[in-house]
Structure formats: C-alpha cells, structure tokens
Enzyme design. Structure first.
Site, PDB file in Angstrom:
ATOM      1  N   ASP A  31       6.890 -10.598  16.015  1.00  0.00           N
ATOM      2  CA  ASP A  31       6.412  -9.569  15.204  1.00  0.00           C
ATOM      3  C   ASP A  31       5.434  -8.205  15.973  1.00  0.00           C
ATOM      4  OD1 ASP A  31       3.541 -11.127  13.705  1.00  0.00           O
ATOM      5  OD2 ASP A  31       3.888  -9.175  13.931  1.00  0.00           O
ATOM      6  N   SER A  34       1.444  -4.924  12.760  1.00  0.00           N
ATOM      7  CA  SER A  34       1.024  -3.948  12.323  1.00  0.00           C
ATOM      8  C   SER A  34       0.304  -4.793  11.661  1.00  0.00           C
ATOM      9  CB  SER A  34       2.231  -3.255  11.186  1.00  0.00           C
ATOM     10  OG  SER A  34       2.872  -4.573  10.307  1.00  0.00           O
ATOM     11  N   GLY A  36      -0.482  -8.666  11.906  1.00  0.00           N
ATOM     12  CA  GLY A  36      -1.008  -9.675  12.905  1.00  0.00           C
ATOM     13  C   GLY A  36      -2.107  -8.974  14.285  1.00  0.00           C
ATOM     14  N   PHE A  70       8.677 -14.726   8.392  1.00  0.00           N
ATOM     15  CA  PHE A  70       7.006 -14.270   7.407  1.00  0.00           C
ATOM     16  C   PHE A  70       6.858 -13.574   7.489  1.00  0.00           C
ATOM     17  CE2 PHE A  70       6.728 -18.841   9.662  1.00  0.00           C
ATOM     18  CZ  PHE A  70       5.913 -19.803   8.223  1.00  0.00           C
ATOM     19  N   TYR A 138       5.171  -6.511  -5.062  1.00  0.00           N
ATOM     20  CA  TYR A 138       5.556  -7.427  -4.061  1.00  0.00           C
ATOM     21  C   TYR A 138       6.701  -9.041  -4.660  1.00  0.00           C
ATOM     22  CZ  TYR A 138       3.685 -11.727  -1.671  1.00  0.00           C
ATOM     23  OH  TYR A 138       3.791 -12.713  -0.997  1.00  0.00           O
ATOM     24  N   ASN A 167      -1.947 -20.157  -3.151  1.00  0.00           N
ATOM     25  CA  ASN A 167      -3.098 -19.899  -2.657  1.00  0.00           C
ATOM     26  C   ASN A 167      -3.726 -19.870  -1.964  1.00  0.00           C
ATOM     27  OD1 ASN A 167      -2.621 -17.943  -5.474  1.00  0.00           O
ATOM     28  ND2 ASN A 167      -4.260 -16.970  -4.522  1.00  0.00           N
ATOM     29  N   ARG A 276      -7.705  -6.293 -11.784  1.00  0.00           N
ATOM     30  CA  ARG A 276      -6.750  -5.768 -10.709  1.00  0.00           C
ATOM     31  C   ARG A 276      -5.366  -5.447 -10.798  1.00  0.00           C
ATOM     32  NH1 ARG A 276      -6.565  -8.752  -4.921  1.00  0.00           N
ATOM     33  NH2 ARG A 276      -5.888 -10.574  -5.950  1.00  0.00           N
ATOM     34  N   ALA A 277      -4.470  -4.405 -10.787  1.00  0.00           N
ATOM     35  CA  ALA A 277      -3.432  -4.145 -11.079  1.00  0.00           C
ATOM     36  C   ALA A 277      -2.553  -5.316 -10.754  1.00  0.00           C
ATOM     37  CB  ALA A 277      -3.014  -2.408 -11.001  1.00  0.00           C
TER      38      ALA A 277
HETATM   39  N1  UDP Z   1     -10.417 -11.572  -6.359  1.00  0.00           N
HETATM   40  C1  UDP Z   1     -11.407 -11.276  -7.339  1.00  0.00           C
HETATM   41  N2  UDP Z   1     -11.750 -10.791  -6.581  1.00  0.00           N
HETATM   42  C2  UDP Z   1     -11.697 -10.206  -4.802  1.00  0.00           C
HETATM   43  C3  UDP Z   1     -10.701 -10.924  -4.324  1.00  0.00           C
HETATM   44  C4  UDP Z   1      -9.305 -11.594  -5.623  1.00  0.00           C
HETATM   45  O1  UDP Z   1     -11.657 -12.024  -8.592  1.00  0.00           O
HETATM   46  O2  UDP Z   1     -12.284  -9.586  -4.244  1.00  0.00           O
HETATM   47  C5  UDP Z   1      -9.326 -12.454  -7.687  1.00  0.00           C
HETATM   48  C6  UDP Z   1      -8.195 -11.696  -8.066  1.00  0.00           C
HETATM   49  O3  UDP Z   1      -8.289 -11.047  -8.841  1.00  0.00           O
HETATM   50  C7  UDP Z   1      -7.018 -13.356  -8.377  1.00  0.00           C
HETATM   51  C8  UDP Z   1      -7.758 -14.105  -7.236  1.00  0.00           C
HETATM   52  O4  UDP Z   1      -9.320 -13.604  -7.338  1.00  0.00           O
HETATM   53  O5  UDP Z   1      -6.877 -13.681  -9.211  1.00  0.00           O
HETATM   54  C9  UDP Z   1      -7.292 -14.509  -6.219  1.00  0.00           C
HETATM   55  O6  UDP Z   1      -6.824 -13.370  -5.310  1.00  0.00           O
HETATM   56  P1  UDP Z   1      -6.186 -13.131  -3.916  1.00  0.00           P
HETATM   57  O7  UDP Z   1      -6.085 -11.470  -3.733  1.00  0.00           O
HETATM   58  O8  UDP Z   1      -7.319 -13.889  -3.071  1.00  0.00           O
HETATM   59  O9  UDP Z   1      -4.955 -13.892  -3.839  1.00  0.00           O
HETATM   60  P2  UDP Z   1      -3.294 -13.621  -4.574  1.00  0.00           P
HETATM   61  O10 UDP Z   1      -3.903 -14.532  -6.300  1.00  0.00           O
HETATM   62  O11 UDP Z   1      -3.208 -12.013  -5.536  1.00  0.00           O
HETATM   63  O12 UDP Z   1      -2.378 -13.855  -4.701  1.00  0.00           O
END
Ligand code: UDP
Length: 328
Positions: A31, A34, A36, A70, A138, A167, A276-277
C-alpha cells in the site's frame, strides 16, 4: 495460501487482510498509504509501502499463490472532476500488476470491482449479465480492468474473480471506514451524530424513486470480506468469474438517515441539496451468482445492524476514526 493484498491499508483491504490471517493465510500488504492507514494493517501481515506499479518487485522476491487487488482510486465525484488519476492508477496500475502476476506465475487473482460499472441500469435488481454503461470515470476504469482480467484469464490461464461491490458499510475487528476526506453517506451521517458536522446534505430529492432520493444496496463489510476468501478458493484457472455482492434490498438516502437516527438517538438534521455528478438513481444487486459460484450468503443484511457496527467503531473512545485528516 501466500497472498499479496494491494491496498491492504484501506477499509476493505484491511478487513479482508484480518480475515485472511484469521483463516491461516500468509499475507503481505502492499500500500502506498495515499489513502490508507499504516495502523489499519494487522500486525501479523508483512507490510511494504509502495505504489501498486512496484508490485513486481515483491512478486519477484518471493512466491505468491494469489493477489487480491484493492489498491485504487474510488470516489465517484472525484473521478468526474479529475479523471486522470482514475485512469492512471486504476487501469495503468492494474496493467502493471497483471503483467507482474503473469511474469511471476501467480495463479489466482481477486479484484475489487464495483456496481458503478452498470451505470444507470435498465432493470433492477442488477445481474452480472446486465448491460454495463458506467456513468462516471470511476466505474469506467473498473470496467476496463474487468475486461482486462477476463482476457488475461482466457489467454494466460489466470484463475480470476471480480467482485462487484454495492455499498459497503459497517466495521469489523476494530477496522472501519476512515477517509481523510469522507464522501460516503453512512460515515458522514455518523459524523453528524458525533457532533463533527451540523447536518447531512441529501444529494438530490428529485430522483425517480418513491421518496425522491437515491436508492442503494448496503452490505456489511464482514460479509463482503468473507466473499473474498471464498473467491480465493473458488477461482478456476483460465476463467474469470464476475459476482455481484449485495443484499438484494435497496434503501433510500432518507431511509438511511432515519435508521441512523434510531441507532444513534441523535436527531441528525438534514438539508436538501442538488444531485451529485455521476450518481445513478438506483443500484440494487441480484446476488444469486455469488451464492451459486462462491457459496456466499450475507449473514449481516440488516441495515440497522450495519449502521450500529459503524456507529460502535466511530463512537468508541480513542477510536482510530478520530485520526485527523492526513494523519496515518
Ligand atoms: N449521499 C448523500 N449525501 C452525502 C453523501 C452521499 O445524499 O453527503 C448519497 C449519494 O448521492 C448516493 C448515496 O448517498 O445516492 C450513497 O453514496 P455513497 O457516496 O455513500 O456511495 P456510492 O453510491 O457513491 O458508492
């Protein structure tokens, strides 16, 4: 087995390392720290601080039966804003690693893939055969690696498994999520409960879902890590198996926040923000293939239990979760 774990100082890598050691495997963690934490690497694992592209040096020095990979950049939003590192680290890093695996005759390869490869899926739940159309760099970088691994397995006889995580949350064996810059929903919600943030921002309330917020399939880190050990045994030379890892149940952002309120007893104020984008509306796994191929079934599917384990980790006195950003 002798296993090299890249990214073993991170959240999922460290828990998997702890489980591998518990099962009697011999583990070396590679690892670059960066993202971890050195203190997340279990004591009984050897530790090499190096970039994943230097894995060849480690594989050249001693014989390994398997690599679990990972080490990666893993934030959806970041990958949209600044994709270069995602292509270089995730695709370039894995190309170098796979070439070293091939050169040094490592037989088994288990890869940390993601539900983000599916993009905005046409049908829920998502199967491994569902179309892959990632909505962010990603997911695209992880999908490119899945294709790369498949071709190496077919052409060079590698025994490979890609595990597509939904998740991941919770904690196990004193190891939990602690990112210098947290972006994940459950740890952020728990930061509000700990008084470290005033409120949680809900990213979008106009999605095409029953309550307007995104739906995700939350899986316990212990269940996820266990699947890696099963994959190590199940991998077949010349084959690349792809398995979704999820519970098959979706929870909206509002449901997660409500459950965290119940678990912590804190009001957890929330505010509604823009989308979120790169976020897809709904990601829920069909995990039958993991059951068939790995013999894996989630043992800790309850969302309140997952959040309670994360809460125990984050709220413990002197918890490593208190590590200040940038500290290791
Ligand atoms: N989310 C949110 N507020 C936050 C962080 C995440 O509403 O401050 C939402 C995000 O838009 C997604 C969900 O929670 O719909 C899970 O996001 P997370 O970043 O945990 O995991 P991802 O699905 O991106 O892997």
């Amino acid at each position: 087995m002798r296993v090299l774990v890249t990214g073993g100082a991170g959240y999922i890598g460290s828990v998997t390392t702890a489980m591998l050691l518990g099962a009697g495997h011999d583990v070396t963690v590679l690892d670059d720290l960066s993202t971890g934490h050195r203190d997340a690497v279990p004591d009984r694992a050897r530790f090499v601080e190096a970039d994943v592209r230097a894995a060849g040096d480690v594989l050249a020095r001693e014989r390994f039966d398997a690599v679990m990979h990972f080490a990666a950049r893993s934030l959806v939003g970041d990958s949209v804003a600044d994709p270069a590192d995602y292509w270089h680290t995730n695709v370039g890093g894995t190309t170098a690693l796979l070439d070293a695996v091939r050169a040094h005759g490592v037989g088994r390869f288990v890869f940390s893939s993601t539900a983000a490869v599916y993009g905005d899926p046409a049908a829920i739940p998502i199967r491994e055969t569902s179309e892959t159309r990632p909505t962010n760099p990603y997911g695209a970088s992880k999908l490119a690696v899945d294709h790369m691994i498949g071709s190496y397995a077919t052409a060079y006889g590698l025994a490979a498994v890609s595990l597509r995580y939904f998740n991941v949350a919770g904690a196990h064996a004193g190891l939990g999520e602690r990112h210098a810059r947290e972006t994940h929903l459950i740890p952020l919600v728990l930061e509000v409960a700990r008084g470290l943030r005033e409120h949680i921002v809900i990213h979008g309330t106009d999605w095409d879902t029953p309550d307007g917020t995104c739906i995700r399939d939350y899986i316990h880190i212990a269940d996820l890590a266990r699947a890696h050990l099963l994959a190590l045994d199940a991998a077949v030379p010349g084959r690349h198996e792809v398995c979704n890892l999820g519970n098959g149940t979706g929870f909206s952002v509002r449901e997660v926040v409500d459950t965290a309120r119940q678990v912590t007893g804190h009001p957890i104020p929330s505010r509604e923000g823009p989308r979120r984008a790169g976020d897809p509306a709904v990601l829920v796994a069909a995990a039958e293939h993991a059951a068939e191929f790995l013999g894996w079934r989630p043992e800790l599917p309850d969302l309140a239990g997952i959040i309670a384990d994360a809460w125990a980790f984050h709220s413990a006195p002197g918890t490593p979760a208190d590590t200040a950003p940038g500290e290791r």
